[in-house]
Design a protein around this motif. Sequence first.
Motif, mmCIF file in Angstrom:
data_model
loop_
_atom_site.group_PDB
_atom_site.id
_atom_site.type_symbol
_atom_site.label_atom_id
_atom_site.label_comp_id
_atom_site.label_asym_id
_atom_site.label_seq_id
_atom_site.Cartn_x
_atom_site.Cartn_y
_atom_site.Cartn_z
ATOM 1 N N SER A 55 0.806 -1.220 0.000
ATOM 2 C CA SER A 55 0.000 0.000 0.000
ATOM 3 C C SER A 55 0.839 1.270 0.000
ATOM 4 N N HIS A 56 2.058 1.217 0.551
ATOM 5 C CA HIS A 56 2.888 2.415 0.638
ATOM 6 C C HIS A 56 3.838 2.547 -0.550
ATOM 7 N N LEU A 57 3.766 1.600 -1.508
ATOM 8 C CA LEU A 57 4.677 1.609 -2.647
ATOM 9 C C LEU A 57 3.922 1.902 -3.938
ATOM 10 N N PRO A 58 4.360 2.893 -4.706
ATOM 11 C CA PRO A 58 3.760 3.099 -6.030
ATOM 12 C C PRO A 58 4.043 1.893 -6.929
ATOM 13 N N HIS A 59 3.024 1.342 -7.559
ATOM 14 C CA HIS A 59 3.220 0.177 -8.413
ATOM 15 C C HIS A 59 1.976 -0.039 -9.266
ATOM 16 N N LEU A 60 2.040 -1.033 -10.130
ATOM 17 C CA LEU A 60 0.895 -1.460 -10.929
ATOM 18 C C LEU A 60 0.404 -2.792 -10.377
ATOM 19 N N HIS A 61 -0.877 -3.030 -10.444
ATOM 20 C CA HIS A 61 -1.414 -4.285 -9.925
ATOM 21 C C HIS A 61 -2.664 -4.672 -10.678
ATOM 22 N N GLY A 62 -3.055 -5.915 -10.517
ATOM 23 C CA GLY A 62 -4.273 -6.385 -11.162
ATOM 24 C C GLY A 62 -4.744 -7.681 -10.532
ATOM 25 N N ARG A 63 -5.926 -8.090 -10.932
ATOM 26 C CA ARG A 63 -6.504 -9.349 -10.483
ATOM 27 C C ARG A 63 -7.284 -9.932 -11.642
ATOM 28 N N LEU A 64 -7.296 -11.244 -11.722
ATOM 29 C CA LEU A 64 -7.973 -11.919 -12.828
ATOM 30 C C LEU A 64 -8.757 -13.102 -12.283
ATOM 31 N N ARG A 65 -10.052 -13.063 -12.436
ATOM 32 C CA ARG A 65 -10.896 -14.193 -12.045
ATOM 33 C C ARG A 65 -10.986 -15.157 -13.222
ATOM 34 N N PHE A 66 -10.505 -16.375 -13.030
ATOM 35 C CA PHE A 66 -10.465 -17.330 -14.134
ATOM 36 C C PHE A 66 -11.551 -18.389 -14.057
ATOM 37 N N GLY A 67 -12.262 -18.472 -12.955
ATOM 38 C CA GLY A 67 -13.392 -19.380 -12.861
ATOM 39 C C GLY A 67 -13.018 -20.829 -13.102
ATOM 40 N N ASP A 68 -13.743 -21.495 -14.000
ATOM 41 C CA ASP A 68 -13.498 -22.899 -14.307
ATOM 42 C C ASP A 68 -12.414 -23.086 -15.369
ATOM 43 N N ASN A 69 -11.847 -21.991 -15.853
ATOM 44 C CA ASN A 69 -10.884 -22.071 -16.947
ATOM 45 C C ASN A 69 -9.467 -21.805 -16.431
ATOM 46 N N LEU A 70 -8.762 -22.855 -16.022
ATOM 47 C CA LEU A 70 -7.407 -22.689 -15.514
ATOM 48 C C LEU A 70 -6.456 -22.166 -16.585
ATOM 49 N N ASP A 71 -6.816 -22.348 -17.850
ATOM 50 C CA ASP A 71 -5.967 -21.815 -18.917
ATOM 51 C C ASP A 71 -5.843 -20.296 -18.811
#
Length: 315
Positions: free
Chosen positions: A82-98
């Motif tokens: 939280s104290h570091l400038p950076h880029l981030h993301g999240r990806l919900r893949f559901g039933d598709n592990l690919d």
Amino acid sequence: MEFPSSSSSSSIFSPRPTDDTVFYAIYPDSPTSTSTATLQSLHLQIVETVSPFTEDYIWQHEPFSLSLSAPPNPSCPCPSSSHLPHLHGRLRFGDNLDDEWFAVFLLFRISLRFPSLSLRLWDSDGDFLLIEAAFHLPRWLNPDTARNRVILRAGNLHIVPRDRLPDPSLLDSLAFVANSGRESLASDAVQRAVKKRIDDYPERARRNMHRVRVRVPVSVAPVLKHEPRFVSLAVEGFYDRDVDTMKFAARMERFLERGKGEELVCVSVKMSRAMYAQLVQQRFHGPEVLPEDAGSWGEGGVCGGGVGDEDSVWV
């Protein structure tokens, strides 16, 4: 970094993430002095790097994306960042592990393209890349000792050694990996075990795409043509339907303005093989408002004849 187990009573996340979500963060060198303008420029460069791989890909739930996080209003869900400038993301893949492993491939590509960046990735099991290399890890490394130690940099996995940093903060580990050369580089066996999971990407991502001929109301056809990724929302809504949503959807007021007189057309739709599998296992009889020739899901109706290797379905 935080490495919660599936049975842990506490978590770095609030609320606890679902089991089908992968998280990732990207840190420039000297993150404490990185400006927002620098992050914005980096974000654009990364998007240009991954776009050739993702532009025709249909994600199961949501696309690979990045957001800026910088004090005093951090947006990253991980408190240690939280104290570091950076880029981030999240990806919900559901039933598709690919989807998850395609995202891992993209992160490795980013780290190769930008060797001065350090990356972290984790899911609800913690540093899941370590699971792939479990038989090759040093004996001292476990979920309790791995906190803030696993970093991806210049296309390789790094594990900050315990004898150099007994209890590192994230900032300590980022600085160590950036400045220590090969000292933190994981063993060749670990590298091979992890990279084996992504060595057939991006070709595997292309093979994961599947074309289907679908019968839809004429008003829906241009939507799918111009926004093909909307099919993932449609599949999710259909697959996760319940009694309440079906009561609302049964009227189909937005798609069947003419009721049974609505024209139906055949369109070719691209989706993942996981989406197609989700659909074909469903037995579904449409609401009475559907045109009489629409058929019902699971009848094996033919939509306009054979189309190469495409499958034909009714909806």
